[in-house]
Design a protein around this motif. Structure first.
Motif, short mmCIF file in Angstrom:
data_model
loop_
_atom_site.label_atom_id
_atom_site.label_comp_id
_atom_site.label_asym_id
_atom_site.label_seq_id
_atom_site.Cartn_x
_atom_site.Cartn_y
_atom_site.Cartn_z
N ILE A 1 0.86 -1.18 0.00
CA ILE A 1 0.00 0.00 0.00
C ILE A 1 0.90 1.23 0.00
N HIS A 2 0.49 2.27 -0.72
CA HIS A 2 1.25 3.51 -0.80
C HIS A 2 0.48 4.57 -0.03
N LEU A 3 1.11 5.13 1.01
CA LEU A 3 0.46 6.11 1.87
C LEU A 3 1.11 7.48 1.75
N ILE A 4 0.30 8.51 1.95
CA ILE A 4 0.80 9.86 2.20
C ILE A 4 0.68 10.05 3.71
N VAL A 5 1.82 10.28 4.37
CA VAL A 5 1.87 10.33 5.84
C VAL A 5 2.10 11.77 6.30
N PHE A 6 1.36 12.18 7.34
CA PHE A 6 1.46 13.54 7.88
C PHE A 6 1.18 13.49 9.37
N ARG A 7 1.44 14.61 10.06
CA ARG A 7 1.22 14.68 11.51
C ARG A 7 -0.02 15.49 11.84
N LEU A 8 -0.76 14.99 12.81
CA LEU A 8 -1.83 15.75 13.44
C LEU A 8 -1.51 15.70 14.92
N GLY A 9 -1.31 16.86 15.55
CA GLY A 9 -0.82 16.86 16.92
C GLY A 9 0.56 16.22 16.94
N THR B 1 1.45 26.33 5.59
CA THR B 1 0.87 25.00 5.77
C THR B 1 0.74 24.35 4.39
N TYR B 2 0.36 23.10 4.40
CA TYR B 2 0.21 22.34 3.15
C TYR B 2 -1.20 21.79 3.10
N GLU C 1 3.07 20.21 8.34
CA GLU C 1 4.40 19.82 7.87
C GLU C 1 4.28 19.18 6.50
N VAL C 2 5.38 19.14 5.77
CA VAL C 2 5.37 18.53 4.44
C VAL C 2 5.03 17.05 4.58
N PRO C 3 3.97 16.57 3.89
CA PRO C 3 3.63 15.15 3.97
C PRO C 3 4.72 14.29 3.33
N GLN C 4 4.86 13.07 3.81
CA GLN C 4 5.85 12.14 3.29
C GLN C 4 5.15 10.99 2.56
N SER C 5 5.88 10.36 1.66
CA SER C 5 5.35 9.22 0.93
C SER C 5 5.93 7.95 1.55
#
Length: 194
Positions: free
Chosen positions: A43-51, A117-118, A135-139
């Motif tokens: 699975i390919h995810l776009i990962v980001f932070r919340l809190g 922001t993004y 923050e910049v999302p990561q793959s």
């Protein structure tokens, strides 16, 4: 001549005595290798932070990632809808998931500009929406076997559909995988369309 014949006979006898590979064993080994490769679905995810936590969205749910443009506040919208923005000629609603989920924002590092922001642009069948991340999302690519199903008690009781698809384990990280198509209630979708 007779010596040569004797050598040929010995060679053929050696060949006959050495066991031929069992074709059933070879084919079952090949089949096992193929099936283990085929079952290793990723699975390919776009990962980001919340809190202070990490969240992920399947890449097929994300149309694009862009620096958040100017957001115009709209009256009579839920608090977590920050307003609307023009993204590549489309006017879309911008949502703050931290406010949607009631998550306290984590403090930003001193070298980060809080004004930048993004936005992840999510395109569902009925609507498009932008999701703000700080923050910049990561793959990230990972095996489906690394994702555990989320317990039902983790779901939001206000939303009938389960928007938490699971929890991914990557080394010492836990990533909450969201289904963005189930984040909004039908009433909220009607409000956005109106």
């Amino acid at each position: 001549m007779k010596g040569n014949t004797k050598m040929k006979d010995m060679n053929s006898a050696e060949t006959a005595s050495s066991p031929a590979p069992d074709t059933r064993e070879v084919s079952s080994l090949e089949a096992a290798t193929k099936s283990s490769t085929a079952t290793e679905e990723t699975i390919h995810l776009i990962v980001f932070r919340l809190g202070s936590e990490e969240y992920g969205i399947k890449i097929e749910q994300v149309k694009e990632v862009t620096v958040t443009p100017n957001v115009t506040r709209m009256p009579r919208t839920p608090d977590f809808i920050k307003g609307v923005a023009n993204i590549r000629g489309d006017i879309i609603a911008i949502m703050n998931l931290e406010e949607r989920f009631g998550i306290t924002p984590a403090p930003l590092p001193l070298d980060r500009n809080p004004a930048v922001t993004y936005t992840l642009v999510i395109e569902a069948r009925e609507y498009s929406i932008g999701v703000i991340v700080r923050e910049v999302p990561q793959s990230l690519n990972l095996a489906m076997t690394k994702i555990d199903k989320a317990p039902s008690f983790l779901q939001d009781i206000n939303i009938h559909e389960n928007y938490i698809e699971g929890i991914a384990k990557v080394n010492n990280r836990l990533i909450i995988v969201l289904d963005m198509y189930k984040i909004l209630t039908q009433d909220e979708i009607k409000e956005l369309k109106g």
